[in-house]
Structure formats: structure tokens, C-alpha cells
Scaffold this active site. Structure first.
Site, short mmCIF file in Angstrom:
data_model
loop_
_atom_site.label_atom_id
_atom_site.label_comp_id
_atom_site.label_asym_id
_atom_site.label_seq_id
_atom_site.Cartn_x
_atom_site.Cartn_y
_atom_site.Cartn_z
N TYR A 162 0.83 -1.20 0.00
CA TYR A 162 0.00 0.00 0.00
C TYR A 162 0.87 1.26 0.00
CZ TYR A 162 -3.83 3.15 1.26
OH TYR A 162 -4.76 4.17 1.27
N LYS A 166 1.18 4.21 -2.90
CA LYS A 166 0.78 5.59 -2.60
C LYS A 166 1.94 6.57 -2.78
CE LYS A 166 -3.54 4.87 -1.94
NZ LYS A 166 -4.53 5.45 -2.89
N ALA A 195 -10.01 9.20 8.08
CA ALA A 195 -11.42 9.51 7.89
C ALA A 195 -12.24 8.29 8.28
CB ALA A 195 -11.70 9.89 6.44
N THR A 197 -14.46 5.51 8.00
CA THR A 197 -15.14 4.66 7.02
C THR A 197 -15.16 3.23 7.55
OG1 THR A 197 -13.14 4.02 5.81
CG2 THR A 197 -14.18 6.10 5.17
#
Length: 257
Positions: A162, A166, A195, A197
Site C-alpha cells: 500500500y 501511494k 477519515a 469509514t
């Protein structure tokens, strides 16, 4: 409530999370939005959840099942957007996947490739098609926003795939911002941290830190990230946010490690 302005956006990964919230915020701001994602049912549910701020949601939102890892599928997405709405003014490259936490020697190569295919190649394929459409339309140009993530700056333990993708998104952003200048295509990146989620729900219970400990982390309302995307999207063609970081104020990012 703002007036319709007839600008057209494509949002990938729009079936849930940041993508769904950003697409809904764009619709509320007067955009027509193409929802792209793997599952039609999830896209349709996201459109329904966006509400009906203009009393014509069926005219302002279009669901297009898309596999961003496949060139033909991405080309079909952009063709569908142009066929329905005439042009593309904004692409939000948001589709992405996490891999299971593992050190490099323990990560199956299949998971590495899945992350690269979706997070990086998918963003490239969508950018490629956005350039094709935005260079040819009249008036020409548009805007591309890449979802970079806090991991575009600093890794978490066990996040090699990941984090690598990114970091690569930052290179994609810089290169395409340069290449887009001649065609009035503005390219920027939003780096979002914690955030709230479904994918980040575990953070409030405990997240592996650089020292090996497990600690809960604060999260912020998802709407703040969506509003930041809209802010970037609404800028006039002669202005661009090249990089923006929006995060939960007390998350361990500054000083991480």
C-alpha cells in the site's frame, strides 16, 4: 443551495467510503457525477444514499460498473460518461485496496500485484483516458485529483504494498501535472488521514504503531474529506491545489515512528 453548473465528474471507488461521500458532495454542489466501481449494486446504493438535493438525481448521477485494472473497462467508463453527459471536467482517482498487514518477506506476491494493479495502474489507466478526453473536448482541459493517502508520506508497519503504491501516486501526480499544463489539465493530490469509514473502523480499537504497540487512533468525520475534494474540484482552471493533507487533528502522523 448552489445552481447547476453542468460540470461532469467521474469518481472511481464510488460505491463506498471516501468515493461515495465525495460523489454525493459533488452532486450536492451541482455536478453531474459518474459513479465507477466493481459492483453495480453498491454504486446504485451509493447514488440512492446521496439523496435528491436537486429533485433529479436520476439525471445527475450515472452508475458504470468498472474494473480500473482493465484498460478496456476504463475506456468504456469514459466513453459512457461522454456519451451520457458530453464531456469530463473532473476525475477523482479514488479506487484503492489495502493488503493484509505483513512484512515484505511474508507478503504474497499476488497481494503485491493486486495492490499495484488497483492503486497505481488503475489510477494511471483512468488518467490516460482522462487526458484523451480532456485534450479533445471543447473547451479543452479539466482536473484530475488523485487520492494519495497519508501513506504517500509515511508508512505504517506491515504496509509495504500500500505504501509503495501511494508513494508512486505522488510521482504520477507530479508528472501528470507537468504534462497536463499544455492542455489545461490541472492535476493534484489529496492525502487523507483517518477519515471514518468501514475500512478504518478498527482504528478506534487499536492500530499497530511503529514501536510495535497497539493504540487507538482518533478519526475525523468522512464529510470533511469529501468537502476538501469539492474545494479542490471547484477551483477555476487557472488555479490548482497540487497537494493537500487533511487528517484527524490528533492522529499520529507528525512525529510518526
Amino acid at each position: 443551495m448552489k445552481a447547476h453548473h453542468d460540470r461532469i465528474a467521474i469518481v472511481t471507488g464510488a460505491g463506498s467510503g471516501i468515493g461515495a461521500a465525495s460523489a454525493a458532495a459533488l452532486i450536492a454542489d451541482g455536478w453531474r457525477v459518474v459513479y465507477a466501481g466493481r459492483r453495480l449494486a453498491a454504486l446504485q446504493a451509493a447514488i440512492a444514499a446521496a439523496g435528491d438535493p436537486w429533485d433529479d438525481i436520476a439525471e445527475r448521477a450515472l452508475a458504470v460498473p468498472t474494473d480500473v485494472t482493465q484498460p478496456d473497462s476504463v475506456a468504456a467508463l469514459f466513453d459512457a460518461a461522454v456519451r451520457r453527459f458530453g464531456r469530463v471536467d473532473l476525475l477523482f482517482n479514488n479506487a484503492g485496496v489495502f493488503t493484509a498487514g505483513a512484512s515484505p518477506d511474508k507478503l504474497p506476491v499476488e497481494q503485491w500485484r493486486a495492490a499495484v494493479d488497483t492503486n497505481l495502474t488503475g489510477a494511471f489507466l483512468c488518467t490516460q483516458q482522462a487526458f484523451r478526453v480532456m485534450k479533445a473536448q471543447d473547451p479543452r482541459g479539466g482536473r484530475i485529483i488523485n487520492n494519495g493517502s497519508i501513506s504517500a508520506h509515511a508508512p505504517r508497519p506491515g504496509s509495504v504494498a500500500y505504501t509503495a503504491t501511494k508513494h508512486a501516486i505522488t510521482g504520477l501526480t507530479r508528472a501528470c501535472a507537468l504534462d497536463g499544463r499544455a492542455w489545461d489539465i490541472a492535476v493534484g493530490q489529496i492525502d487523507i488521514g483517518n477519515a471514518a469509514t468501514e475500512m478504518t473502523a478498527a482504528m478506534t480499537a487499536g492500530v499497530r504503531q511503529a514501536d510495535g504497540s497497539l493504540r487507538p487512533e482518533p478519526v475525523m468525520d468522512l464529510q470533511h474529506a469529501a468537502d476538501a475534494v469539492v474545494h479542490m474540484a471547484r477551483l477555476p482552471p487557472d488555479a490548482n491545489v497540487l497537494f493537500m493533507t487533511i487528517m484527524a487533528t490528533k492522529m499520529p502522523f507528525v512525529g510518526r515512528g
